[in-house]
Design an enzyme around this catalytic site. Structure first.
Site, PDB file in Angstrom:
ATOM      1  N   ASP A   1       0.855  -1.058  -0.025  1.00 38.15           N
ATOM      2  CA  ASP A   1      -0.016  -0.028   0.110  1.00 38.15           C
ATOM      3  C   ASP A   1       0.873   1.159   0.146  1.00 38.15           C
ATOM      4  O   ASP A   1       2.079   1.208  -0.215  1.00 38.15           O
ATOM      5  CB  ASP A   1      -1.051  -0.048   1.171  1.00 38.15           C
ATOM      6  CG  ASP A   1      -0.343   0.212   2.530  1.00 38.15           C
ATOM      7  OD1 ASP A   1       0.891   0.255   2.636  1.00 38.15           O
ATOM      8  OD2 ASP A   1      -1.182   0.359   3.532  1.00 38.15           O
TER       9      ASP A   1
ATOM     10  N   CYS B   1       2.769  -3.277   4.297  1.00 37.12           N
ATOM     11  CA  CYS B   1       2.199  -2.270   4.382  1.00 37.12           C
ATOM     12  C   CYS B   1       2.595  -1.533   5.700  1.00 37.12           C
ATOM     13  O   CYS B   1       3.924  -1.642   5.864  1.00 37.12           O
ATOM     14  CB  CYS B   1       0.671  -2.546   4.861  1.00 37.12           C
ATOM     15  SG  CYS B   1       0.197  -3.588   6.290  1.00 37.12           S
TER      16      CYS B   1
ATOM     17  N   THR C   1       2.261  -1.808   9.027  1.00 37.53           N
ATOM     18  CA  THR C   1       2.644  -2.625  10.102  1.00 37.53           C
ATOM     19  C   THR C   1       3.036  -4.001   9.615  1.00 37.53           C
ATOM     20  O   THR C   1       3.578  -4.745  10.177  1.00 37.53           O
ATOM     21  CB  THR C   1       1.512  -2.654  10.938  1.00 37.53           C
ATOM     22  OG1 THR C   1       0.314  -3.245  10.372  1.00 37.53           O
ATOM     23  CG2 THR C   1       1.313  -1.488  11.950  1.00 37.53           C
TER      24      THR C   1
ATOM     25  N   HIS D   1      10.067 -24.069   9.189  1.00 39.98           N
ATOM     26  CA  HIS D   1       8.977 -24.739   9.760  1.00 39.98           C
ATOM     27  C   HIS D   1       7.716 -24.542   8.964  1.00 39.98           C
ATOM     28  O   HIS D   1       6.819 -25.606   9.262  1.00 39.98           O
ATOM     29  CB  HIS D   1       8.803 -24.142  11.205  1.00 39.98           C
ATOM     30  CG  HIS D   1      10.034 -24.929  12.194  1.00 39.98           C
ATOM     31  ND1 HIS D   1       9.861 -24.860  13.554  1.00 39.98           N
ATOM     32  CD2 HIS D   1      11.033 -25.187  11.854  1.00 39.98           C
ATOM     33  CE1 HIS D   1      10.941 -25.255  13.940  1.00 39.98           C
ATOM     34  NE2 HIS D   1      11.913 -25.625  12.935  1.00 39.98           N
TER      35      HIS D   1
ATOM     36  N   HIS E   1       7.635 -31.057   9.800  1.00 42.37           N
ATOM     37  CA  HIS E   1       6.848 -29.785   9.512  1.00 42.37           C
ATOM     38  C   HIS E   1       6.129 -29.988   8.232  1.00 42.37           C
ATOM     39  O   HIS E   1       5.217 -29.446   8.115  1.00 42.37           O
ATOM     40  CB  HIS E   1       8.133 -28.802   9.243  1.00 42.37           C
ATOM     41  CG  HIS E   1       8.695 -28.447  10.601  1.00 42.37           C
ATOM     42  ND1 HIS E   1       8.183 -28.118  11.727  1.00 42.37           N
ATOM     43  CD2 HIS E   1      10.260 -28.712  10.920  1.00 42.37           C
ATOM     44  CE1 HIS E   1       9.312 -27.991  12.741  1.00 42.37           C
ATOM     45  NE2 HIS E   1      10.225 -28.433  12.245  1.00 42.37           N
TER      46      HIS E   1
HETATM   47  C1  RB5 Z   1      -2.278   2.372   6.396  1.00 43.32           C
HETATM   48  O1  RB5 Z   1      -2.345   3.644   7.079  1.00 43.32           O
HETATM   49  C2  RB5 Z   1      -2.223   1.399   7.308  1.00 43.32           C
HETATM   50  O2  RB5 Z   1      -3.399   1.285   7.965  1.00 43.32           O
HETATM   51  C3  RB5 Z   1      -1.685   0.287   6.418  1.00 43.32           C
HETATM   52  O3  RB5 Z   1      -0.536   0.449   5.950  1.00 43.32           O
HETATM   53  C4  RB5 Z   1      -1.540  -1.046   7.619  1.00 43.32           C
HETATM   54  O4  RB5 Z   1      -0.479  -0.766   8.626  1.00 43.32           O
HETATM   55  C5  RB5 Z   1      -2.656  -1.774   7.781  1.00 43.32           C
HETATM   56  O5  RB5 Z   1      -2.518  -2.966   8.539  1.00 43.32           O
END
Ligand code: RB5
Length: 150
Positions: free
Chosen positions: A8, A66, A68, A99, A134
């Protein structure tokens, strides 16, 4: 290796760094997702793109990024046949291969710096699957998918 990668907007800058790295290593990269870091793009679409590329045989492995790494890994893991591992260090990346035979790596651009991210990518791509007990567990996951999605 053919690798599908998508992100993203939050993962855009790190994705570009990873793509350049993969190119230097001689991999073929199929790239999708956000076209800029400041134009919102859904991690759902980006995760779907990589999962489909793998399931359709267009790529052997995937990388999703993304902010996180959480949302995009959730999306990828909703596709039967995708084993997406969210990794924040090289140990997790190695274990996801040894694994879990992970076929998609997820990272959070707001969690890991670019140097660590490239180390995670290298660990993920270089580590083989251990098989043995595994393999039995991965097979059990596949059976679970068949049960849940029949
Ligand atoms: C975008 O702001 C954020 O929500 C996205 O990149 C991500 O971290 C979602 O899990």
């Amino acid at each position: 290796m053919v690798i599908s990668i998508a992100s993203d907007h939050a993962g855009f800058a790190l994705r570009k760094i990873v793509v350049e790295h993969l190119g230097k290593l001689g991999h073929t990269v199929v790239e999708g997702g956000a076209t800029a870091g400041d134009v919102p793009y859904s991690y759902v679409l980006a995760g779907q793109k990589v999962a489909k590329d793998i399931l359709e045989g267009k790529a052997e492995r995937g990388i999703v990024i993304c902010g996180t790494g959480i949302g995009i890994s959730m999306v990828a893991n909703k596709f039967p046949g995708i084993r997406c591992a969210l990794c924040t260090n090289e140990y997790m990346a190695r274990m996801s291969r040894q694994h879990n035979d992970a076929n998609v790596l997820s990272m959070g651009a707001r969690v890991v710096g670019s140097s660590l991210a490239l180390g995670i990518v290298d660990a993920y791509l270089n580590e083989p699957f251990d098989g043995g007990r595994h393999q039995t567990r991965v097979n059990d996951m596949k059976e679970q998918e068949k049960e849940l999605f029949k």
